[in-house]
Design a protein around this motif. Structure first.
Motif, PDB file in Angstrom:
ATOM      1  N   UNK A   1       0.835  -1.198   0.000  1.00 27.30           N
ATOM      2  CA  UNK A   1       0.000   0.000   0.000  1.00 27.30           C
ATOM      3  C   UNK A   1       0.874   1.254   0.000  1.00 27.30           C
ATOM      4  N   UNK A   2       1.873   1.291   0.861  1.00 32.77           N
ATOM      5  CA  UNK A   2       2.771   2.441   0.935  1.00 32.77           C
ATOM      6  C   UNK A   2       3.546   2.605  -0.364  1.00 32.77           C
ATOM      7  N   UNK A   3       3.934   1.499  -0.990  1.00 33.33           N
ATOM      8  CA  UNK A   3       4.691   1.568  -2.245  1.00 33.33           C
ATOM      9  C   UNK A   3       3.848   2.189  -3.353  1.00 33.33           C
ATOM     10  N   UNK A   4       2.600   1.798  -3.460  1.00 35.06           N
ATOM     11  CA  UNK A   4       1.744   2.356  -4.507  1.00 35.06           C
ATOM     12  C   UNK A   4       1.466   3.837  -4.275  1.00 35.06           C
ATOM     13  N   UNK A   5       1.296   4.225  -3.029  1.00 32.80           N
ATOM     14  CA  UNK A   5       1.106   5.651  -2.733  1.00 32.80           C
ATOM     15  C   UNK A   5       2.378   6.436  -3.050  1.00 32.80           C
ATOM     16  N   UNK A   6       3.536   5.859  -2.722  1.00 36.25           N
ATOM     17  CA  UNK A   6       4.812   6.523  -3.001  1.00 36.25           C
ATOM     18  C   UNK A   6       5.050   6.630  -4.498  1.00 36.25           C
ATOM     19  N   UNK A   7       4.685   5.609  -5.239  1.00 37.59           N
ATOM     20  CA  UNK A   7       4.853   5.659  -6.697  1.00 37.59           C
ATOM     21  C   UNK A   7       3.943   6.721  -7.309  1.00 37.59           C
ATOM     22  N   UNK A   8       2.723   6.832  -6.812  1.00 36.58           N
ATOM     23  CA  UNK A   8       1.819   7.861  -7.302  1.00 36.58           C
ATOM     24  C   UNK A   8       2.313   9.263  -6.991  1.00 36.58           C
ATOM     25  N   UNK A   9       3.016   9.406  -5.879  1.00 37.38           N
ATOM     26  CA  UNK A   9       3.540  10.723  -5.491  1.00 37.38           C
ATOM     27  C   UNK A   9       4.643  11.202  -6.430  1.00 37.38           C
ATOM     28  N   UNK A  10       5.109  10.343  -7.315  1.00 35.93           N
ATOM     29  CA  UNK A  10       6.119  10.749  -8.298  1.00 35.93           C
ATOM     30  C   UNK A  10       5.495  11.586  -9.414  1.00 35.93           C
ATOM     31  N   UNK A  11       4.184  11.749  -9.358  1.00 38.50           N
ATOM     32  CA  UNK A  11       3.376  12.544 -10.272  1.00 38.50           C
ATOM     33  C   UNK A  11       3.584  12.163 -11.734  1.00 38.50           C
ATOM     34  N   UNK A  12       4.178  13.025 -12.547  1.00 31.56           N
ATOM     35  CA  UNK A  12       4.283  12.723 -13.978  1.00 31.56           C
ATOM     36  C   UNK A  12       5.228  11.563 -14.273  1.00 31.56           C
ATOM     37  N   UNK A  13       6.101  11.221 -13.333  1.00 27.85           N
ATOM     38  CA  UNK A  13       7.006  10.088 -13.514  1.00 27.85           C
ATOM     39  C   UNK A  13       6.462   8.797 -12.910  1.00 27.85           C
ATOM     40  N   UNK A  14       5.230   8.829 -12.445  1.00 27.34           N
ATOM     41  CA  UNK A  14       4.635   7.646 -11.820  1.00 27.34           C
ATOM     42  C   UNK A  14       4.412   6.556 -12.867  1.00 27.34           C
ATOM     43  N   UNK A  15       4.626   5.297 -12.499  1.00 24.64           N
ATOM     44  CA  UNK A  15       4.353   4.195 -13.429  1.00 24.64           C
ATOM     45  C   UNK A  15       2.846   3.973 -13.573  1.00 24.64           C
ATOM     46  N   UNK A  16       2.247   4.648 -14.523  1.00 24.71           N
ATOM     47  CA  UNK A  16       0.806   4.695 -14.685  1.00 24.71           C
ATOM     48  C   UNK A  16       0.192   3.295 -14.830  1.00 24.71           C
ATOM     49  N   UNK A  17       0.752   2.476 -15.705  1.00 27.48           N
ATOM     50  CA  UNK A  17       0.179   1.145 -15.954  1.00 27.48           C
ATOM     51  C   UNK A  17       0.196   0.275 -14.695  1.00 27.48           C
ATOM     52  N   UNK A  18       1.248   0.387 -13.910  1.00 25.11           N
ATOM     53  CA  UNK A  18       1.346  -0.375 -12.670  1.00 25.11           C
ATOM     54  C   UNK A  18       0.254   0.050 -11.690  1.00 25.11           C
ATOM     55  N   UNK A  19       0.025   1.356 -11.566  1.00 29.10           N
ATOM     56  CA  UNK A  19      -1.009   1.860 -10.661  1.00 29.10           C
ATOM     57  C   UNK A  19      -2.405   1.444 -11.116  1.00 29.10           C
ATOM     58  N   UNK A  20      -2.656   1.530 -12.426  1.00 32.04           N
ATOM     59  CA  UNK A  20      -3.978   1.169 -12.947  1.00 32.04           C
ATOM     60  C   UNK A  20      -4.241  -0.319 -12.742  1.00 32.04           C
ATOM     61  N   UNK A  21      -3.248  -1.155 -13.028  1.00 30.66           N
ATOM     62  CA  UNK A  21      -3.465  -2.601 -12.854  1.00 30.66           C
ATOM     63  C   UNK A  21      -3.645  -2.964 -11.381  1.00 30.66           C
ATOM     64  N   UNK A  22      -2.929  -2.299 -10.486  1.00 28.57           N
ATOM     65  CA  UNK A  22      -3.096  -2.563  -9.051  1.00 28.57           C
ATOM     66  C   UNK A  22      -4.454  -2.080  -8.559  1.00 28.57           C
ATOM     67  N   UNK A  23      -4.975  -1.004  -9.145  1.00 27.91           N
ATOM     68  CA  UNK A  23      -6.290  -0.491  -8.746  1.00 27.91           C
ATOM     69  C   UNK A  23      -7.406  -1.436  -9.190  1.00 27.91           C
ATOM     70  N   UNK A  24      -7.191  -2.207 -10.243  1.00 30.54           N
ATOM     71  CA  UNK A  24      -8.199  -3.144 -10.729  1.00 30.54           C
ATOM     72  C   UNK A  24      -8.218  -4.440  -9.927  1.00 30.54           C
ATOM     73  N   UNK A  25      -7.108  -4.756  -9.269  1.00 31.83           N
ATOM     74  CA  UNK A  25      -6.954  -6.022  -8.560  1.00 31.83           C
ATOM     75  C   UNK A  25      -7.521  -5.935  -7.152  1.00 31.83           C
TER      76      UNK A  25
END
Length: 146
Positions: free
Chosen positions: A75-99
């Protein structure tokens, strides 16, 4: 009776703010993110690393997430990745949100991570996940509050 005075002045060392972190601090955080094995400490380490926007930290956190993490650290990793804003790994976040996961922690972290990216595309995804029945009740509050 003599008067005793104690004038002790405490001046704490200033912590580096996220915008002015020295390079060796980033390198140290990257090393800790890569090597920490204690599940209870890993969540705090990743949250601390998420306060900095840096490519090296983003790569280290994404690599740890993909290798598998305990649910709170994920959970903390996904929030930290999203905080990278424009450099966030978009596909990783979207796939994790679907799971969907057992406790909803990981999915909630992905939804918060999507919100942290501040992208217009994230709004549509969050609105979809905030609808009744679209996401389990354990993760839905993260979509609603984002």
């Amino acid at each position: 009776m003599p008067v005793v005075t104690t004038d002790i002045t405490f001046s704490p060392k200033p912590f580096p703010t996220p915008g002015c972190c020295p390079l060796k601090t980033i390198a140290g955080l990257v090393e800790i993110v890569q090597s920490e094995s204690e599940a209870k400490a890993l969540e705090s380490v990743i949250r601390a690393a998420g306060k900095y926007r840096d490519r090296r930290l983003r790569d280290a956190i994404a690599k740890r997430f993909e290798a598998g993490l305990p649910y709170r650290a994920a959970q903390a990793a996904l929030e930290a990745l999203g905080a990278q804003r424009e450099d966030a790994p978009w596909d990783l976040l979207v796939s994790a949100a679907q799971r969907e996961d057992f406790s909803g922690f990981v999915q909630a972290g992905a939804l918060r991570g999507l919100a942290h990216t501040r992208r217009a595309k994230a709004v549509d995804l969050l609105l979809q996940h905030s609808a009744y029945g679209a996401t389990p009740n354990r993760a839905r509050p993260a979509a609603v509050s984002a």
